[in-house]
Design a protein around this motif. Structure first.
Motif, short mmCIF file in Angstrom:
data_model
loop_
_atom_site.label_atom_id
_atom_site.label_comp_id
_atom_site.label_asym_id
_atom_site.label_seq_id
_atom_site.Cartn_x
_atom_site.Cartn_y
_atom_site.Cartn_z
N VAL A 77 0.85 -1.20 0.00
CA VAL A 77 0.00 0.00 0.00
C VAL A 77 0.87 1.24 0.00
O VAL A 77 1.83 1.35 0.79
N ALA A 79 1.88 5.28 0.42
CA ALA A 79 1.69 6.27 1.49
C ALA A 79 0.46 7.12 1.22
O ALA A 79 0.08 7.35 0.06
N THR A 80 -0.19 7.55 2.30
CA THR A 80 -1.38 8.39 2.16
C THR A 80 -1.00 9.73 1.55
O THR A 80 -0.05 10.37 1.99
N GLY A 81 -1.77 10.13 0.58
CA GLY A 81 -1.48 11.40 -0.07
C GLY A 81 -1.88 12.59 0.80
O GLY A 81 -2.57 12.47 1.80
N VAL A 83 -3.76 15.93 2.05
CA VAL A 83 -5.18 16.32 2.05
C VAL A 83 -5.40 17.38 0.98
O VAL A 83 -4.66 18.37 0.91
#
Length: 249
Positions: A77, A79-81, A83
């Motif tokens: 998975v 990394a979270t992008g 906001v």
């Protein structure tokens, strides 16, 4: 040598030069160009024809696609992008339907009303004598002799009267008294509903309770008296107040 020179012409020389250049240029191209240096930029349009393709190349182009290979393992998975920016405010939605009517609330506590006023022009009483007058149960009024001059009417329901309070504008000596009485009657003063007496001071109170009948004339009576040898008693104004509430039942 003379025979050779006699046979040399301009055409023979130029033909020989052309053949030399052609053979020498091909050899140069074959020996001087680096491997894999000729690409689409160097090729002329339509320079590569089917006849010039190798058998292996023709087989690769014309052969059918092979079977799809097995699906690879799922990658890790990411990394979270970051906001994203807040979007624009949307339009207001349509107004909703009115909700159902709520249940009826419990009955509130019984309320009360205030009657307050001021009696003026009270009579004086000489030593060993008494005098009386009548006044209205609300507002500022000068006392009168007859109840009909000052009486008012109660509402068309029974009321409970409580908390009578009276205060004089001057002190009443111990040798005299001022009595304030509340009556509810058509014409007679048989018995007061509530009353209090001031002596040797300025105020008096009475808690009650008492019931005022529906649609009945009401008024106040003020008695002023002086004991024998007490001299003349000249009272000031009498301020009063009392509370009313609906009678039980």
């Amino acid at each position: 040598m003379k025979n050779l020179r006699s046979r040399l012409t301009y055409a023979n020389v130029m033909s020989s030069v052309a053949v030399f250049v052609a053979l020498g240029g091909g050899a140069y191209a074959a020996t001087a160009l680096p491997r894999n240096s000729v690409g689409s930029t160097q090729l002329r349009k339509a320079a590569v024809t089917p006849a010039k393709l190798s058998k292996a190349t023709k087989t690769y182009i014309t052969s059918k696609a092979g079977k799809t290979g097995a699906r690879g393992a799922t990658g890790a998975v990411g990394a979270t992008g970051a906001v994203g920016a807040t979007g624009l405010k949307g339009d207001s939605g349509p107004k909703g339907e009115p909700g159902a009517q709520g249940l009826t609330g419990l009955d509130g506590a019984t309320g009360s009303a205030l009657l307050t006023g001021r009696l003026t022009s009270l009579p004086a009483a000489g030593s060993g004598s008494a005098a009386y007058r009548r006044g209205a149960v609300t507002g500022t009024t000068a006392v009168a002799i007859s109840p009909s001059d000052v009486s008012t009417l109660s509402p068309d329901r029974a009321l409970t009267v409580r908390h009578l309070a009276v205060r004089m504008t001057n002190a009443i000596p111990a040798t005299g008294h001022v009595e304030v009485l509340l009556y509810a009657s058509e014409t007679t003063e048989i018995a007061p509903l509530i009353s209090c007496t001031i002596t040797n001071g300025r105020s008096c109170t009475a808690d009650g309770p008492a019931t005022i009948p529906p649609a009945t004339p009401i008024w106040l009576r003020v008695n002023v008296g002086s004991d024998l040898g007490g001299g003349t008693l000249t009272p000031g104004d009498a301020l009063f107040g009392l509370s009313l509430e609906p009678a039980a039942g």
